[in-house]
Design a protein around this motif. Sequence first.
Motif, PDB file in Angstrom:
ATOM      1  N   MET A   1     -10.416  12.570  18.816  1.00  0.00           N
ATOM      2  CA  MET A   1      -9.324  13.422  18.322  1.00  0.00           C
ATOM      3  C   MET A   1      -8.968  12.996  16.904  1.00  0.00           C
ATOM      4  SD  MET A   1      -5.545  13.933  19.942  1.00  0.00           S
ATOM      5  CE  MET A   1      -4.375  15.007  19.130  1.00  0.00           C
ATOM      6  N   THR A   2      -9.177  13.864  15.964  1.00  0.00           N
ATOM      7  CA  THR A   2      -8.943  13.549  14.556  1.00  0.00           C
ATOM      8  C   THR A   2      -7.533  13.963  14.170  1.00  0.00           C
ATOM      9  OG1 THR A   2      -9.806  15.692  13.900  1.00  0.00           O
ATOM     10  CG2 THR A   2     -11.376  13.873  13.981  1.00  0.00           C
ATOM     11  N   PRO A   3      -6.888  13.205  13.293  1.00  0.00           N
ATOM     12  CA  PRO A   3      -5.529  13.575  12.863  1.00  0.00           C
ATOM     13  C   PRO A   3      -5.543  14.796  11.993  1.00  0.00           C
ATOM     14  CG  PRO A   3      -6.346  11.669  11.629  1.00  0.00           C
ATOM     15  CD  PRO A   3      -7.355  11.940  12.685  1.00  0.00           C
ATOM     16  N   ALA A   4      -4.513  15.627  12.151  1.00  0.00           N
ATOM     17  CA  ALA A   4      -4.469  16.900  11.426  1.00  0.00           C
ATOM     18  C   ALA A   4      -3.962  16.725  10.002  1.00  0.00           C
ATOM     19  CB  ALA A   4      -3.579  17.897  12.178  1.00  0.00           C
ATOM     20  N   ASN A   5      -3.185  15.695   9.749  1.00  0.00           N
ATOM     21  CA  ASN A   5      -2.556  15.545   8.441  1.00  0.00           C
ATOM     22  C   ASN A   5      -3.284  14.571   7.522  1.00  0.00           C
ATOM     23  OD1 ASN A   5      -0.502  17.302   9.194  1.00  0.00           O
ATOM     24  ND2 ASN A   5       0.703  15.637  10.116  1.00  0.00           N
ATOM     25  N   GLY A   6      -4.456  14.156   7.863  1.00  0.00           N
ATOM     26  CA  GLY A   6      -5.209  13.263   7.000  1.00  0.00           C
ATOM     27  C   GLY A   6      -4.886  11.807   7.293  1.00  0.00           C
ATOM     28  N   PRO A   7      -5.510  10.896   6.539  1.00  0.00           N
ATOM     29  CA  PRO A   7      -5.301   9.464   6.777  1.00  0.00           C
ATOM     30  C   PRO A   7      -3.868   9.054   6.465  1.00  0.00           C
ATOM     31  CG  PRO A   7      -6.515   9.815   4.734  1.00  0.00           C
ATOM     32  CD  PRO A   7      -6.418  11.149   5.416  1.00  0.00           C
ATOM     33  N   THR A   8      -3.405   8.064   7.214  1.00  0.00           N
ATOM     34  CA  THR A   8      -2.040   7.554   7.027  1.00  0.00           C
ATOM     35  C   THR A   8      -2.104   6.048   6.865  1.00  0.00           C
ATOM     36  OG1 THR A   8      -1.712   7.356   9.411  1.00  0.00           O
ATOM     37  CG2 THR A   8      -1.003   9.419   8.355  1.00  0.00           C
ATOM     38  N   LEU A   9      -1.100   5.522   6.187  1.00  0.00           N
ATOM     39  CA  LEU A   9      -0.972   4.080   5.988  1.00  0.00           C
ATOM     40  C   LEU A   9       0.482   3.703   6.238  1.00  0.00           C
ATOM     41  CD1 LEU A   9      -2.209   1.372   5.118  1.00  0.00           C
ATOM     42  CD2 LEU A   9      -1.628   1.954   2.740  1.00  0.00           C
ATOM     43  N   LEU A  10       0.705   2.883   7.271  1.00  0.00           N
ATOM     44  CA  LEU A  10       2.056   2.483   7.669  1.00  0.00           C
ATOM     45  C   LEU A  10       2.923   3.699   7.981  1.00  0.00           C
ATOM     46  CD1 LEU A  10       2.736  -0.361   5.064  1.00  0.00           C
ATOM     47  CD2 LEU A  10       1.909  -0.586   7.428  1.00  0.00           C
ATOM     48  N   GLY A  11       2.297   4.716   8.592  1.00  0.00           N
ATOM     49  CA  GLY A  11       3.013   5.919   8.966  1.00  0.00           C
ATOM     50  C   GLY A  11       3.247   6.914   7.851  1.00  0.00           C
ATOM     51  N   ILE A  12       2.667   6.674   6.667  1.00  0.00           N
ATOM     52  CA  ILE A  12       2.857   7.554   5.513  1.00  0.00           C
ATOM     53  C   ILE A  12       1.532   8.245   5.208  1.00  0.00           C
ATOM     54  CG2 ILE A  12       3.506   7.650   3.078  1.00  0.00           C
ATOM     55  CD1 ILE A  12       5.137   5.129   3.492  1.00  0.00           C
ATOM     56  N   ASP A  13       1.606   9.551   4.978  1.00  0.00           N
ATOM     57  CA  ASP A  13       0.415  10.324   4.655  1.00  0.00           C
ATOM     58  C   ASP A  13      -0.083   9.942   3.264  1.00  0.00           C
ATOM     59  OD1 ASP A  13      -1.601  12.109   4.386  1.00  0.00           O
ATOM     60  OD2 ASP A  13      -0.433  13.891   4.896  1.00  0.00           O
ATOM     61  N   LEU A  15      -2.591  11.239   1.457  1.00  0.00           N
ATOM     62  CA  LEU A  15      -2.849  12.392   0.587  1.00  0.00           C
ATOM     63  C   LEU A  15      -1.551  12.956   0.005  1.00  0.00           C
ATOM     64  CD1 LEU A  15      -5.618  14.265   2.637  1.00  0.00           C
ATOM     65  CD2 LEU A  15      -5.901  12.725   0.683  1.00  0.00           C
ATOM     66  N   TRP A  16      -0.501  12.946   0.808  1.00  0.00           N
ATOM     67  CA  TRP A  16       0.795  13.434   0.323  1.00  0.00           C
ATOM     68  C   TRP A  16       1.341  12.551  -0.786  1.00  0.00           C
ATOM     69  CZ3 TRP A  16       5.923  11.467   1.003  1.00  0.00           C
ATOM     70  CH2 TRP A  16       6.934  12.367   0.645  1.00  0.00           C
ATOM     71  N   VAL A  17       1.247  11.233  -0.616  1.00  0.00           N
ATOM     72  CA  VAL A  17       1.701  10.301  -1.649  1.00  0.00           C
ATOM     73  C   VAL A  17       0.845  10.447  -2.906  1.00  0.00           C
ATOM     74  CG1 VAL A  17       2.016   7.867  -2.227  1.00  0.00           C
ATOM     75  CG2 VAL A  17       2.646   8.702   0.040  1.00  0.00           C
ATOM     76  N   ALA A  18      -0.465  10.578  -2.737  1.00  0.00           N
ATOM     77  CA  ALA A  18      -1.351  10.733  -3.897  1.00  0.00           C
ATOM     78  C   ALA A  18      -1.043  12.014  -4.660  1.00  0.00           C
ATOM     79  CB  ALA A  18      -2.807  10.722  -3.439  1.00  0.00           C
ATOM     80  N   THR A  19      -0.698  13.080  -3.947  1.00  0.00           N
ATOM     81  CA  THR A  19      -0.346  14.345  -4.611  1.00  0.00           C
ATOM     82  C   THR A  19       0.922  14.186  -5.449  1.00  0.00           C
ATOM     83  OG1 THR A  19      -1.356  15.577  -2.789  1.00  0.00           O
ATOM     84  CG2 THR A  19       0.133  16.776  -4.250  1.00  0.00           C
TER      85      THR A  19
END
Length: 331
Positions: A1-13, A15-19
């Motif tokens: 089962m793959t995550p829908a929101n992309g890789p996370t680190l310490l509960g933080i997305d 890709l979202w932080v990089a954006t």
Amino acid sequence: MTPANGPTLLGIDVLWVATILSGVAALAVMFAIYTVMTVHDPMAKRVRALNDRREQLKAGITASTSKRRAKLVQKNEATDRIRALLSSMKVLQDSQVKTAQLKLMQAGIRSKEWAVAVIFGRLVLPVVFGAAITYLVYVAEIFPEWGPLKRYGLVAGTFILAYKAPDLYLKNKIQKRQTAIRKGLPDALDLLVICAEAGLTVDAAFHRVAKELGRAYPELGDEFQLTAIELGFLTDRRLAFENLAMRTDLDSIKGVVTTMIQTEKYGTPLASALRVLSAEFRNERMMRAEEKAARLPAIMTVPLILFILPVLFIVILGPAACSINDALLTG
């Protein structure tokens, strides 16, 4: 089962932080380009202020009647209204006005009318900001969890800071201007030595040095140009040098002024005295640079620990942590 929101680190997305960081970097680049493309030349404003000072000196020397002086000296209606208001409230004192005018001159602000605005700011800013923070703290209760001591400290600190705000602003401008003048003084003295050895008069030497230093050191060039104008118009040449020391409030400038006054009075060689002062100020500037360089490792320790090392750890360990997290989720 793959995550829908992309890789996370310490509960933080990630890709979202990089954006978000990419957007901030793009805005910073656009702001830097705008700052570079909209650089204004300060010389036009400085030349206009110097011309106004020349006209004031002409008004004081050549105007024979009070009517002609009134035509040459422009009045500011807003300043007159503020002055009348402060006078009616019995809060405007001549000593305060003179002190504010002196600080304005040292900050590079030539208009004396702003002295009344500084005093008016000391009176109005505490009332405006103090009333606003009092309403927010005690009426609106924006900090309901704070105790009485913290609320009183915030209100009292706002009142004090608002009262000191004009003085702090002027003090900051004076310090920046003094630093810029101190930095360019050795080069200015070298040019004065060259002009003196070339046979130029003191007036012509100051005018020439101001012209040459106008781009590299605009603050010092402004002061030298104003001194050259006053040397040409004032009856007492010593007063022009004393005005230079008063406007800058620097010990180094006071030493130069003392040398110039002694040269004018006793006829001592100007070039040799200025050469000694130039070497002394240049050594002093080098010592200040070495002192700053010696303090740099201690100053850089905190930014290194807070900003550089965490980023380095994220870059090195981030991909491995993301891979381990994905493996654990899929397993």
